[in-house]
Design a protein around this motif. Structure first.
Motif, PDB file in Angstrom:
ATOM      1  N   LYS A  14      -8.431  -0.467   7.273  1.00  0.00           N
ATOM      2  CA  LYS A  14      -7.434  -1.547   7.397  1.00  0.00           C
ATOM      3  C   LYS A  14      -7.496  -2.475   6.175  1.00  0.00           C
ATOM      4  O   LYS A  14      -6.476  -2.837   5.600  1.00  0.00           O
ATOM      5  N   VAL A  15      -8.720  -2.832   5.778  1.00  0.00           N
ATOM      6  CA  VAL A  15      -8.893  -3.739   4.632  1.00  0.00           C
ATOM      7  C   VAL A  15      -8.474  -3.033   3.331  1.00  0.00           C
ATOM      8  O   VAL A  15      -7.783  -3.613   2.490  1.00  0.00           O
ATOM      9  N   ARG A  16      -8.864  -1.765   3.192  1.00  0.00           N
ATOM     10  CA  ARG A  16      -8.500  -1.040   1.961  1.00  0.00           C
ATOM     11  C   ARG A  16      -6.980  -0.898   1.853  1.00  0.00           C
ATOM     12  O   ARG A  16      -6.413  -0.991   0.767  1.00  0.00           O
ATOM     13  N   ARG A  17      -6.321  -0.692   3.001  1.00  0.00           N
ATOM     14  CA  ARG A  17      -4.853  -0.575   2.978  1.00  0.00           C
ATOM     15  C   ARG A  17      -4.220  -1.906   2.567  1.00  0.00           C
ATOM     16  O   ARG A  17      -3.240  -1.938   1.840  1.00  0.00           O
ATOM     17  N   SER A  18      -4.806  -2.991   3.025  1.00  0.00           N
ATOM     18  CA  SER A  18      -4.288  -4.301   2.653  1.00  0.00           C
ATOM     19  C   SER A  18      -4.444  -4.501   1.138  1.00  0.00           C
ATOM     20  O   SER A  18      -3.516  -4.963   0.465  1.00  0.00           O
ATOM     21  N   ALA A  19      -5.606  -4.116   0.592  1.00  0.00           N
ATOM     22  CA  ALA A  19      -5.821  -4.243  -0.853  1.00  0.00           C
ATOM     23  C   ALA A  19      -4.819  -3.371  -1.611  1.00  0.00           C
ATOM     24  O   ALA A  19      -4.290  -3.778  -2.650  1.00  0.00           O
ATOM     25  N   LYS A  20      -4.545  -2.203  -1.073  1.00  0.00           N
ATOM     26  CA  LYS A  20      -3.586  -1.303  -1.732  1.00  0.00           C
ATOM     27  C   LYS A  20      -2.196  -1.943  -1.738  1.00  0.00           C
ATOM     28  O   LYS A  20      -1.502  -1.938  -2.757  1.00  0.00           O
ATOM     29  N   ARG A  21      -1.794  -2.510  -0.607  1.00  0.00           N
ATOM     30  CA  ARG A  21      -0.481  -3.177  -0.517  1.00  0.00           C
ATOM     31  C   ARG A  21      -0.387  -4.316  -1.531  1.00  0.00           C
ATOM     32  O   ARG A  21       0.659  -4.556  -2.113  1.00  0.00           O
ATOM     33  N   LEU A  22      -1.514  -4.995  -1.722  1.00  0.00           N
ATOM     34  CA  LEU A  22      -1.537  -6.146  -2.629  1.00  0.00           C
ATOM     35  C   LEU A  22      -1.786  -5.746  -4.092  1.00  0.00           C
ATOM     36  O   LEU A  22      -1.921  -6.610  -4.949  1.00  0.00           O
ATOM     37  N   ALA A  23      -1.878  -4.436  -4.341  1.00  0.00           N
ATOM     38  CA  ALA A  23      -2.164  -3.924  -5.688  1.00  0.00           C
ATOM     39  C   ALA A  23      -3.416  -4.588  -6.262  1.00  0.00           C
ATOM     40  O   ALA A  23      -3.456  -5.014  -7.415  1.00  0.00           O
ATOM     41  N   LEU A  24      -4.416  -4.661  -5.406  1.00  0.00           N
ATOM     42  CA  LEU A  24      -5.668  -5.320  -5.769  1.00  0.00           C
ATOM     43  C   LEU A  24      -6.742  -4.247  -6.009  1.00  0.00           C
ATOM     44  O   LEU A  24      -7.100  -3.522  -5.078  1.00  0.00           O
ATOM     45  N   PRO A  25      -7.243  -4.116  -7.232  1.00  0.00           N
ATOM     46  CA  PRO A  25      -8.256  -3.094  -7.494  1.00  0.00           C
ATOM     47  C   PRO A  25      -9.631  -3.541  -6.975  1.00  0.00           C
ATOM     48  O   PRO A  25     -10.477  -4.022  -7.728  1.00  0.00           O
ATOM     49  N   LEU A  26      -9.790  -3.396  -5.668  1.00  0.00           N
ATOM     50  CA  LEU A  26     -10.985  -3.901  -4.987  1.00  0.00           C
ATOM     51  C   LEU A  26     -12.120  -2.884  -5.083  1.00  0.00           C
ATOM     52  O   LEU A  26     -11.970  -1.743  -4.623  1.00  0.00           O
ATOM     53  N   LYS A  27     -13.235  -3.290  -5.661  1.00  0.00           N
ATOM     54  CA  LYS A  27     -14.362  -2.360  -5.781  1.00  0.00           C
ATOM     55  C   LYS A  27     -15.027  -2.192  -4.423  1.00  0.00           C
ATOM     56  O   LYS A  27     -15.328  -3.170  -3.745  1.00  0.00           O
ATOM     57  N   THR A  28     -15.243  -0.926  -4.024  1.00  0.00           N
ATOM     58  CA  THR A  28     -15.865  -0.667  -2.728  1.00  0.00           C
ATOM     59  C   THR A  28     -17.278  -0.119  -2.930  1.00  0.00           C
ATOM     60  O   THR A  28     -17.528   0.632  -3.871  1.00  0.00           O
ATOM     61  N   LEU A  29     -18.168  -0.524  -2.029  1.00  0.00           N
ATOM     62  CA  LEU A  29     -19.550  -0.050  -2.076  1.00  0.00           C
ATOM     63  C   LEU A  29     -19.883   0.577  -0.725  1.00  0.00           C
ATOM     64  O   LEU A  29     -19.638  -0.046   0.325  1.00  0.00           O
ATOM     65  N   ASP A  30     -20.408   1.770  -0.752  1.00  0.00           N
ATOM     66  CA  ASP A  30     -20.715   2.510   0.474  1.00  0.00           C
ATOM     67  C   ASP A  30     -22.016   1.980   1.097  1.00  0.00           C
ATOM     68  O   ASP A  30     -23.113   2.249   0.591  1.00  0.00           O
ATOM     69  N   ALA A  31     -21.864   1.243   2.204  1.00  0.00           N
ATOM     70  CA  ALA A  31     -23.033   0.612   2.842  1.00  0.00           C
ATOM     71  C   ALA A  31     -23.923   1.627   3.558  1.00  0.00           C
ATOM     72  O   ALA A  31     -24.925   1.258   4.166  1.00  0.00           O
TER      73      ALA A  31
END
Ligand SMILES: N[C@@H](CCC(=O)N[C@@H](CS)C(=O)NCC(=O)O)C(=O)O
Length: 119
Positions: A54-71
């Protein structure tokens, strides 16, 4: 039970890939400012967690290159527990201008924060 969770995770990833949201567009200058701001953000997450998707989709909609870290990786899991206080994802690490770091849990709060800041 483990298999059911794994299977549902794959379904979520498949649906997410098929129905990828469209990214908003900005002027080149505005987008470069967003890209710089994004460097101060990190999303601790699991790939197939529905709240993280859900959060990654929101970042995609916002064209935000959000760095993700695998917890699930020990290194990032430790960072998350030490910094945020618990092993729960998604968690957004926000580095402020003054260097202060905020750890934000709860997908709804994270999405609200991202939309308020970048929409
Ligand atoms: N209400 C939370 C739910 C988050 C949640 O339940 N995350 C699960 C993964 S899907 C988790 O971190 N569980 C702890 C663990 O697996 O150790 C949200 O919306 O972010």
């Amino acid at each position: 039970m483990k298999f059911v969770r794994w299977f549902l995770g794959r379904v979520i990833l498949l649906l997410n890939a098929v129905f990828t949201p469209k990214s908003m567009t900005r002027s080149a200058l505005e987008q470069s400012e967003v890209n710089v701001a994004a460097e101060k953000l990190r999303l601790y997450q699991f790939d197939a967690c529905p709240f993280c998707v859900k959060v990654r989709r929101s970042a995609k909609r916002l064209a935000l290159p959000l760095k993700t870290l695998d917890a699930k990786k020990a290194e990032f899991e430790q960072e998350l527990i030490q910094g945020g206080g618990k092993r729960k994802v998604p968690c957004l690490r926000i580095e402020k201008e003054d260097g202060h770091v905020e750890w934000m849990y709860e997908s709804t709060d994270i999405i609200q924060y991202l939309e308020k800041r970048f929409a």
